[in-house]
Design an enzyme around this catalytic site. Sequence first.
Site, mmCIF file in Angstrom:
data_model
loop_
_atom_site.group_PDB
_atom_site.id
_atom_site.type_symbol
_atom_site.label_atom_id
_atom_site.label_comp_id
_atom_site.label_asym_id
_atom_site.label_seq_id
_atom_site.Cartn_x
_atom_site.Cartn_y
_atom_site.Cartn_z
ATOM 1 C CG ASP A 41 -52.634 -81.848 73.314
ATOM 2 O OD1 ASP A 41 -53.654 -81.135 73.457
ATOM 3 O OD2 ASP A 41 -52.572 -82.791 72.497
ATOM 4 C CB SER A 42 -54.198 -76.268 74.411
ATOM 5 O OG SER A 42 -54.494 -76.448 75.784
ATOM 6 C CG ASP A 82 -54.687 -83.390 76.536
ATOM 7 O OD1 ASP A 82 -55.583 -84.258 76.553
ATOM 8 O OD2 ASP A 82 -54.853 -82.247 76.070
ATOM 9 C CE LYS A 111 -58.432 -83.515 76.823
ATOM 10 N NZ LYS A 111 -58.019 -83.570 75.406
ATOM 11 C CD GLU A 113 -56.777 -84.960 70.588
ATOM 12 O OE1 GLU A 113 -56.646 -85.144 69.360
ATOM 13 O OE2 GLU A 113 -56.425 -83.902 71.155
ATOM 14 C CD GLU A 180 -61.402 -79.244 70.512
ATOM 15 O OE1 GLU A 180 -60.762 -80.099 71.158
ATOM 16 O OE2 GLU A 180 -60.878 -78.218 70.022
HETATM 17 O O1 KIV Z 1 -55.520 -79.428 75.022
HETATM 18 C C1 KIV Z 1 -56.596 -78.887 75.306
HETATM 19 O O2 KIV Z 1 -56.660 -77.750 75.782
HETATM 20 C C2 KIV Z 1 -57.814 -79.644 75.068
HETATM 21 C C3 KIV Z 1 -59.101 -78.902 75.195
HETATM 22 C C4 KIV Z 1 -59.347 -78.143 73.948
HETATM 23 C C5 KIV Z 1 -60.233 -79.804 75.540
HETATM 24 O O3 KIV Z 1 -57.768 -80.782 74.743
#
Ligand code: KIV
Length: 263
Positions: A41-42, A82, A111, A113, A180
């Site tokens: 989600d970055s 994500d 993924k 969190e 992280e």
């Molecule tokens: O969204 C992302 O890029 C991440 C990484 C920082 C692990 O979750």
Amino acid sequence: MLEKILQMKKNNEKIVMVTCYDATMAKIMSNSNVDMFLVGDSVGMTKLGYENTLSVTMDDMIHHTKATARGTNKDKVVVVSDMPYKSYEDDPKLAAENAKKLIDAGADMVKLEGGLEIIDSIKAIINEGIEIVGHLGLMPQSIKKMGGYKVQCRDEESQKKLLEDSLLLQKAGVSMIVFEGIPETIAKTVTEKLDIPTIGIGAGRYCDGQVLVSDDLLGMFTDFTPKFVKKYANLAQVIQEATAQYSKEVKEGKFPQEVNTYK
Ligand code: KIV
């Protein structure tokens, strides 16, 4: 492919994950000997111009997961997608539905969190037969609660919670966990206590694998460089200079030349 990656911890081989957001980069990086692409989600910051990850939607993630999956050589690379903010935390049924949408878009795993707080959502997703990557330590979707992008797990209480959450995720059937922004010592301790692999970003040298944001490692993101990032290229400069050269040649009438022209 996933089985092979999970086996890597037992064989003491490092797992390599990198973020990927589109088909072009997926095609190129499928030939770079990486094991996993993370459609992180970055993408909100690296590609969509958002200030943080909190504005990223399911539609954004589906769009970029589809693009990445189209370009990925699935014989070589596992695609993780994500789950964005508010798509899984409060409602296990919604979590499972949204995880399925990302799998349908081409992800092999999703993924999420969090630990204990989201365990019901984790279980609901696993019940659907979907493989999960956990994410603990600095959790960018919780920056408001954490007071910004700060290194986590510096005190005994939060280190105890990291271990408890990691063991809880493993027991629930999570396949691997991203750590992280935590001190190297605690990342090492927990990694050694787990059977499942840990993938570190700003978590030191002793995780079972590493992940970096591709825009960081390629030098595309120029606003700031965190301590844990190593830049392997300076693509921002390459792109800026190449584009400026193109502009100069057009303005000077030097491009196109006869060789670039149809007869
Ligand atoms: O969204 C992302 O890029 C991440 C990484 C920082 C692990 O979750």
